[in-house]
Write a protein that holds these residues in place. Structure first.
Motif, PDB file in Angstrom:
ATOM      1  N   ALA A 174       0.819  -1.216   0.000  1.00 25.06           N
ATOM      2  CA  ALA A 174       0.000   0.000   0.000  1.00 25.06           C
ATOM      3  C   ALA A 174       0.853   1.266   0.000  1.00 25.06           C
ATOM      4  O   ALA A 174       0.386   2.340  -0.397  1.00 25.06           O
ATOM      5  CB  ALA A 174      -0.939  -0.004   1.201  1.00 25.06           C
ATOM      6  N   ALA A 175       2.105   1.156   0.426  1.00 25.24           N
ATOM      7  CA  ALA A 175       2.996   2.315   0.453  1.00 25.24           C
ATOM      8  C   ALA A 175       3.531   2.667  -0.934  1.00 25.24           C
ATOM      9  O   ALA A 175       4.138   3.725  -1.111  1.00 25.24           O
ATOM     10  CB  ALA A 175       4.163   2.050   1.403  1.00 25.24           C
ATOM     11  N   HIS A 176       3.303   1.792  -1.906  1.00 24.07           N
ATOM     12  CA  HIS A 176       3.817   2.011  -3.266  1.00 24.07           C
ATOM     13  C   HIS A 176       2.650   2.406  -4.166  1.00 24.07           C
ATOM     14  O   HIS A 176       1.817   1.571  -4.527  1.00 24.07           O
ATOM     15  CB  HIS A 176       4.511   0.744  -3.767  1.00 24.07           C
ATOM     16  N   ARG A 177       2.588   3.673  -4.527  1.00 23.62           N
ATOM     17  CA  ARG A 177       1.409   4.209  -5.206  1.00 23.62           C
ATOM     18  C   ARG A 177       1.221   3.687  -6.621  1.00 23.62           C
ATOM     19  O   ARG A 177       0.128   3.794  -7.174  1.00 23.62           O
ATOM     20  CB  ARG A 177       1.484   5.738  -5.226  1.00 23.62           C
ATOM     21  N   ASP A 178       2.277   3.155  -7.218  1.00 25.46           N
ATOM     22  CA  ASP A 178       2.130   2.642  -8.583  1.00 25.46           C
ATOM     23  C   ASP A 178       1.763   1.163  -8.610  1.00 25.46           C
ATOM     24  O   ASP A 178       1.708   0.552  -9.676  1.00 25.46           O
ATOM     25  CB  ASP A 178       3.406   2.876  -9.388  1.00 25.46           C
ATOM     26  N   ILE A 179       1.493   0.579  -7.436  1.00 27.84           N
ATOM     27  CA  ILE A 179       1.101  -0.825  -7.347  1.00 27.84           C
ATOM     28  C   ILE A 179      -0.373  -0.904  -6.956  1.00 27.84           C
ATOM     29  O   ILE A 179      -0.795  -0.311  -5.967  1.00 27.84           O
ATOM     30  CB  ILE A 179       1.942  -1.587  -6.299  1.00 27.84           C
ATOM     31  N   ARG A 180      -1.136  -1.644  -7.732  1.00 27.41           N
ATOM     32  CA  ARG A 180      -2.555  -1.853  -7.424  1.00 27.41           C
ATOM     33  C   ARG A 180      -2.808  -3.347  -7.265  1.00 27.41           C
ATOM     34  O   ARG A 180      -2.524  -4.129  -8.174  1.00 27.41           O
ATOM     35  CB  ARG A 180      -3.429  -1.297  -8.549  1.00 27.41           C
ATOM     36  N   ILE A 181      -3.319  -3.755  -6.108  1.00 26.46           N
ATOM     37  CA  ILE A 181      -3.630  -5.159  -5.865  1.00 26.46           C
ATOM     38  C   ILE A 181      -4.949  -5.493  -6.554  1.00 26.46           C
ATOM     39  O   ILE A 181      -5.988  -4.915  -6.249  1.00 26.46           O
ATOM     40  CB  ILE A 181      -3.739  -5.461  -4.358  1.00 26.46           C
ATOM     41  N   VAL A 182      -4.906  -6.439  -7.498  1.00 26.29           N
ATOM     42  CA  VAL A 182      -6.111  -6.788  -8.255  1.00 26.29           C
ATOM     43  C   VAL A 182      -6.627  -8.180  -7.920  1.00 26.29           C
ATOM     44  O   VAL A 182      -7.672  -8.589  -8.436  1.00 26.29           O
ATOM     45  CB  VAL A 182      -5.854  -6.682  -9.774  1.00 26.29           C
ATOM     46  N   GLY A 183      -5.907  -8.904  -7.062  1.00 29.16           N
ATOM     47  CA  GLY A 183      -6.378 -10.237  -6.712  1.00 29.16           C
ATOM     48  C   GLY A 183      -5.481 -10.903  -5.696  1.00 29.16           C
ATOM     49  O   GLY A 183      -4.328 -10.507  -5.507  1.00 29.16           O
ATOM     50  N   ARG A 192      -6.928 -15.720 -14.625  1.00 29.67           N
ATOM     51  CA  ARG A 192      -7.802 -15.549 -15.790  1.00 29.67           C
ATOM     52  C   ARG A 192      -8.697 -14.325 -15.647  1.00 29.67           C
ATOM     53  O   ARG A 192      -8.953 -13.621 -16.627  1.00 29.67           O
ATOM     54  CB  ARG A 192      -8.657 -16.805 -15.991  1.00 29.67           C
ATOM     55  N   SER A 193      -9.172 -14.062 -14.441  1.00 33.77           N
ATOM     56  CA  SER A 193     -10.117 -12.959 -14.257  1.00 33.77           C
ATOM     57  C   SER A 193      -9.431 -11.618 -14.023  1.00 33.77           C
ATOM     58  O   SER A 193      -9.873 -10.589 -14.531  1.00 33.77           O
ATOM     59  CB  SER A 193     -11.060 -13.263 -13.088  1.00 33.77           C
ATOM     60  N   ALA A 194      -8.326 -11.608 -13.274  1.00 29.51           N
ATOM     61  CA  ALA A 194      -7.687 -10.343 -12.896  1.00 29.51           C
ATOM     62  C   ALA A 194      -6.576  -9.922 -13.848  1.00 29.51           C
ATOM     63  O   ALA A 194      -6.268  -8.744 -13.967  1.00 29.51           O
ATOM     64  CB  ALA A 194      -7.129 -10.450 -11.473  1.00 29.51           C
ATOM     65  N   VAL A 226       2.956 -11.053 -10.074  1.00 29.75           N
ATOM     66  CA  VAL A 226       2.408 -11.972  -9.077  1.00 29.75           C
ATOM     67  C   VAL A 226       3.466 -12.263  -8.020  1.00 29.75           C
ATOM     68  O   VAL A 226       4.599 -12.635  -8.348  1.00 29.75           O
ATOM     69  CB  VAL A 226       1.947 -13.300  -9.714  1.00 29.75           C
ATOM     70  N   PHE A 227       3.092 -12.066  -6.765  1.00 32.94           N
ATOM     71  CA  PHE A 227       3.898 -12.527  -5.636  1.00 32.94           C
ATOM     72  C   PHE A 227       3.454 -13.967  -5.373  1.00 32.94           C
ATOM     73  O   PHE A 227       2.313 -14.204  -4.959  1.00 32.94           O
ATOM     74  CB  PHE A 227       3.656 -11.651  -4.408  1.00 32.94           C
ATOM     75  N   LEU A 228       4.342 -14.919  -5.616  1.00 30.92           N
ATOM     76  CA  LEU A 228       3.955 -16.326  -5.671  1.00 30.92           C
ATOM     77  C   LEU A 228       4.676 -17.140  -4.605  1.00 30.92           C
ATOM     78  O   LEU A 228       5.905 -17.288  -4.640  1.00 30.92           O
ATOM     79  CB  LEU A 228       4.268 -16.881  -7.064  1.00 30.92           C
ATOM     80  N   ASP A 229       3.901 -17.678  -3.672  1.00 30.55           N
ATOM     81  CA  ASP A 229       4.457 -18.557  -2.644  1.00 30.55           C
ATOM     82  C   ASP A 229       4.959 -19.838  -3.302  1.00 30.55           C
ATOM     83  O   ASP A 229       4.285 -20.408  -4.168  1.00 30.55           O
ATOM     84  CB  ASP A 229       3.373 -18.874  -1.611  1.00 30.55           C
ATOM     85  N   VAL A 230       6.123 -20.289  -2.900  1.00 30.38           N
ATOM     86  CA  VAL A 230       6.715 -21.486  -3.498  1.00 30.38           C
ATOM     87  C   VAL A 230       5.951 -22.745  -3.102  1.00 30.38           C
ATOM     88  O   VAL A 230       5.739 -23.640  -3.917  1.00 30.38           O
ATOM     89  CB  VAL A 230       8.200 -21.598  -3.090  1.00 30.38           C
ATOM     90  N   GLN A 231       5.508 -22.805  -1.849  1.00 31.53           N
ATOM     91  CA  GLN A 231       4.824 -24.002  -1.354  1.00 31.53           C
ATOM     92  C   GLN A 231       3.386 -23.662  -0.998  1.00 31.53           C
ATOM     93  O   GLN A 231       3.138 -22.849  -0.109  1.00 31.53           O
ATOM     94  CB  GLN A 231       5.544 -24.566  -0.126  1.00 31.53           C
ATOM     95  N   LEU A 232       2.442 -24.296  -1.696  1.00 33.02           N
ATOM     96  CA  LEU A 232       1.022 -24.052  -1.473  1.00 33.02           C
ATOM     97  C   LEU A 232       0.337 -25.359  -1.086  1.00 33.02           C
ATOM     98  O   LEU A 232       0.894 -26.442  -1.303  1.00 33.02           O
ATOM     99  CB  LEU A 232       0.391 -23.467  -2.739  1.00 33.02           C
TER     100      LEU A 232
END
Length: 240
Positions: free
Chosen positions: A22-31, A44-46, A51-57
């Motif tokens: 949220a501190a980075h104004r040029d970043i918008r969280i879309v999903g 597919r939708s967003a 993408v910030f991607l966790d290695v282990q899900l």
């Protein structure tokens, strides 16, 4: 604006990353998604750029999300991991960076700077009144006028520049090319395509807010609902 998504199964970690972003104004969280299955639907939708991607899900490993996608159509990736030895696998997948959990604000800011450099490389922006794009073919370099390019789509590691019956191949992330060609009237219309607005002659509605764009060349290009508002606004502005 960089459209970002978070794939992380731990709610506290997901919320913490949201707060830092949220501190980075040029970043918008879309999903956001807690699993691979949910992440596939969310992509597919967003249609995020990053993408910030966790290695282990819970239902598999994060990189499995990327394998079915053509490399040039993949969003930029920052891996989230507790493994200090994950650098080599991350860069084998052409990730922008990887963050060791729990990442701090300094590490996040450094990773986002790398994202910005990837999306907006240090190169002169084209002059929309007179501009070409350089296309290399072996030892030969052709200068293709942007005014002749109708649309761009993804083919594996490459981007295809469709200029009438001619197709030229270049290697560049589609998000970077879209940003670079925006002054010349090109807009993103799909996660894996962008279009020159001056080439559009019709918009045909499909289900769920998606549409097809018919071009003067006769080509039909998909328009996803994610990019539809910006494209319709540009078309309306051009008619004024």
């Amino acid at each position: 604006m960089i459209r970002a998504a978070i794939v992380e199964d731990v709610p506290l970690a997901r919320d913490r990353l949201r707060r830092m972003l949220a501190a980075h104004r040029d970043i918008r969280i879309v999903g956001a998604a807690p699993s691979l299955a949910a992440a596939r639907d969310m992509l597919r939708s967003a249609e995020p750029d990053l993408v910030f991607l966790d290695v282990q899900l819970p239902d598999g490993e994060g990189p499995e999300l990327l394998y079915p996608m053509p490399p040039a159509a993949r969003p930029l990736i920052i891996f989230l991991t507790a493994r200090a030895d994950y650098a080599l696998p991350a860069f084998d997948l052409e990730a922008v960076d990887y963050l060791l959990k729990p990442a701090g604000e300094t590490e996040l800011a450094r990773a986002l700077d790398r994202v910005r450099a990837r999306i907006r490389p240090d190169a002169p922006e084209p002059d929309p009144a007179e501009t070409h794009i350089a296309v290399r073919d072996g030892r030969r370099t052709d200068l293709v006028p942007l005014a002749e390019i109708d649309y761009v789509d993804v083919a594996g590691h490459y981007l295809c520049l469709h200029a009438g019956r001619d197709v030229h191949l270049i290697r560049e992330p589609i998000a970077a090319l879209a940003d670079r060609l925006a002054p010349a009237g090109f807009l993103r219309c799909h996660r894996s395509a962008l279009v020159r607005t001056g080439a559009i002659v019709a918009l045909v509605d499909r289900r769920n807010g998606d549409a097809d764009l018919t071009l003067a060349s006769g080509a039909v290009v998909p328009l996803s609902r994610t990019y539809r508002p910006a494209l319709e606004a540009a078309l309306a502005a051009a008619k004024r």
